[in-house]
Write a protein that holds these residues in place. Structure first.
Motif, short mmCIF file in Angstrom:
data_model
loop_
_atom_site.label_atom_id
_atom_site.label_comp_id
_atom_site.label_asym_id
_atom_site.label_seq_id
_atom_site.Cartn_x
_atom_site.Cartn_y
_atom_site.Cartn_z
N GLU A 68 24.54 18.07 2.68
CA GLU A 68 24.08 16.93 1.90
C GLU A 68 25.00 16.78 0.68
OE1 GLU A 68 19.61 16.24 1.84
OE2 GLU A 68 19.71 18.40 2.19
N PRO A 70 25.37 14.04 -2.19
CA PRO A 70 24.81 12.81 -2.78
C PRO A 70 25.84 11.76 -3.13
CG PRO A 70 23.80 14.76 -3.75
CD PRO A 70 24.94 15.25 -2.91
N ASN A 71 27.09 12.18 -3.41
CA ASN A 71 28.12 11.22 -3.83
C ASN A 71 29.10 10.88 -2.71
OD1 ASN A 71 27.13 11.14 -6.54
ND2 ASN A 71 28.11 13.10 -6.90
N MET A 72 28.71 11.15 -1.46
CA MET A 72 29.63 10.94 -0.35
C MET A 72 29.98 9.47 -0.16
SD MET A 72 29.55 12.78 3.36
CE MET A 72 28.41 11.74 4.26
N SER A 73 29.14 8.58 -0.65
CA SER A 73 29.44 7.15 -0.52
C SER A 73 30.37 6.65 -1.63
CB SER A 73 28.15 6.33 -0.53
OG SER A 73 27.42 6.55 -1.72
N ARG A 190 17.57 8.18 1.54
CA ARG A 190 18.48 8.89 0.62
C ARG A 190 19.53 9.70 1.37
NH1 ARG A 190 17.30 14.32 -0.18
NH2 ARG A 190 15.32 15.04 0.67
N ARG A 191 19.36 9.88 2.67
CA ARG A 191 20.34 10.64 3.44
C ARG A 191 21.34 9.74 4.17
NH1 ARG A 191 15.86 14.53 4.55
NH2 ARG A 191 16.41 16.38 3.34
N ASN A 193 24.43 7.94 5.06
CA ASN A 193 25.85 8.02 4.67
C ASN A 193 26.11 9.08 3.60
OD1 ASN A 193 26.48 5.76 6.39
ND2 ASN A 193 25.59 4.46 4.81
N ARG A 194 25.18 10.01 3.42
CA ARG A 194 25.36 11.08 2.44
C ARG A 194 25.14 12.45 3.07
NH1 ARG A 194 22.59 6.97 -0.20
NH2 ARG A 194 23.56 6.20 -2.13
N THR A 195 24.99 12.48 4.38
CA THR A 195 24.64 13.71 5.07
C THR A 195 25.48 13.86 6.32
OG1 THR A 195 22.35 13.45 4.32
CG2 THR A 195 22.72 14.99 6.13
N THR A 278 31.83 2.06 3.74
CA THR A 278 31.31 3.43 3.81
C THR A 278 31.74 4.12 5.10
OG1 THR A 278 29.39 2.83 2.47
CG2 THR A 278 29.22 4.83 3.79
#
Length: 295
Positions: A68, A70-73, A190-191, A193-195, A278
């Motif tokens: 996980e 959180p800032n992957m986008s 919340r997951r 494109n961040r997981t 993304t």
């Protein structure tokens, strides 16, 4: 009807969370967590060790690694590089120490952006099998794995099951391991494109959106299959349910809400409005992880 309301997710972590209490113990399932506060990458390893655990979780026996970020986008290239390096480390563990030929399969439909992750990852991949066949292994630096890749498309485009195409390629090229990359469905917005989920159990394409296809796994192909996926869509009914449950404070009212949710919502899936950029960014992150792991 309540029976028509199904929370769909491809993530083993979310399957575990569906049991409610965070500390609930499931016989045959082991959970390991690691927090890298400095890099803001959180790792959860779900090991399903017994058939009882598999039945309870609704997932095959095996290892499920969830990253996980959180800032992957975000557009921070350094952050994405760190994610790629962590991903590569887990891939190396699952692939083992031995040098082996690897086939990477980009599942999905490149014409539908939320489903184009696999094809775009393959488009950024460093393929080397043809070089080895032409010039020998000495032509690759270090102990690089010879890599081939394919984007088999979807049945509507080819008229063939994805598994039929992959099985034919595996039979003809004899890879020692297969890595499949696909877009997934999540339980939580919340997951999206961040997981990243990595598993050694293979994959059932389309299962998260109720479009079940034949499984792609070691039992079927005869070689180890590692699956990499990123959730790009969430069930619309889940969003409605979660939003309303925050406003309804009794169990009876929540039950009533679930019964009133339109069954039609179970056929609708939602994706973020910036999904084009993304997918482009995340696909590069995953392909770099693969390039690092296989070099």
């Amino acid at each position: 009807m309540l029976g028509d309301f199904n929370v769909r997710t491809d993530l083993a972590l979310e399957a575990k969370e569906s049991f409610g209490e965070e500390d609930v113990k499931i016989r045959g399932v082991r959970i390991e967590e690691e927090t890298d506060e400095e890099r803001e990458i959180y790792t959860t390893v779900v090991r399903i060790e017994t058939e009882n655990g598999a039945r309870t979780m609704g997932k095959p026996v095996g290892t499920y690694i969830t990253l996980e970020a959180p800032n992957m986008s975000s557009e921070d290239e350094n952050y994405h590089r760190e994610i790629s390096e962590v991903l590569a480390g887990h891939l190396r563990q699952l692939l083992g120490e031995e040098e082996k030929t690897v086939l990477v399969v980009g599942l999905g439909n490149r014409e539908v952006t939320p489903d184009a992750l696999g094809p775009q990852v393959v488009g950024n991949l460093r393929v080397t099998r043809h070089i080895v066949k032409e010039y020998g292994r000495a032509s690759l630096e270090g102990s690089a794995h010879p890599v081939s890749a394919i984007v088999p498309g979807v049945m509507a485009q080819t008229g063939m099951e994805t598994l039929e195409i992959i099985r034919g390629v595996v039979r003809e090229t004899a890879p020692q391991a297969v890595v499949v990359v696909d877009a997934l469905a999540a339980r939580s917005t919340r997951r999206l494109n961040r997981t990243i989920q990595i598993t050694d159990t293979g994959i059932n394409p389309g299962s998260g959106v109720g479009n079940h296809r034949n499984g792609i796994n070691e039992e079927v192909l005869g070689v180890p299959v590692i699956a990499i996926g990123v959730p790009t869509v969430v069930d619309a009914a889940t969003i409605v349910n979660d939003t309303m449950e925050h406003l309804i404070d009794t169990k009876e009212r929540r039950q009533s809400l679930r019964e009133q949710i339109s069954p039609q919502l179970n056929t609708m899936f939602v994706t973020p409005k910036d999904i084009d950029e993304t997918i482009k960014r995340v696909s590069y992150t995953i392909s770099e992880g693969l390039n690092i792991a296989l070099s």
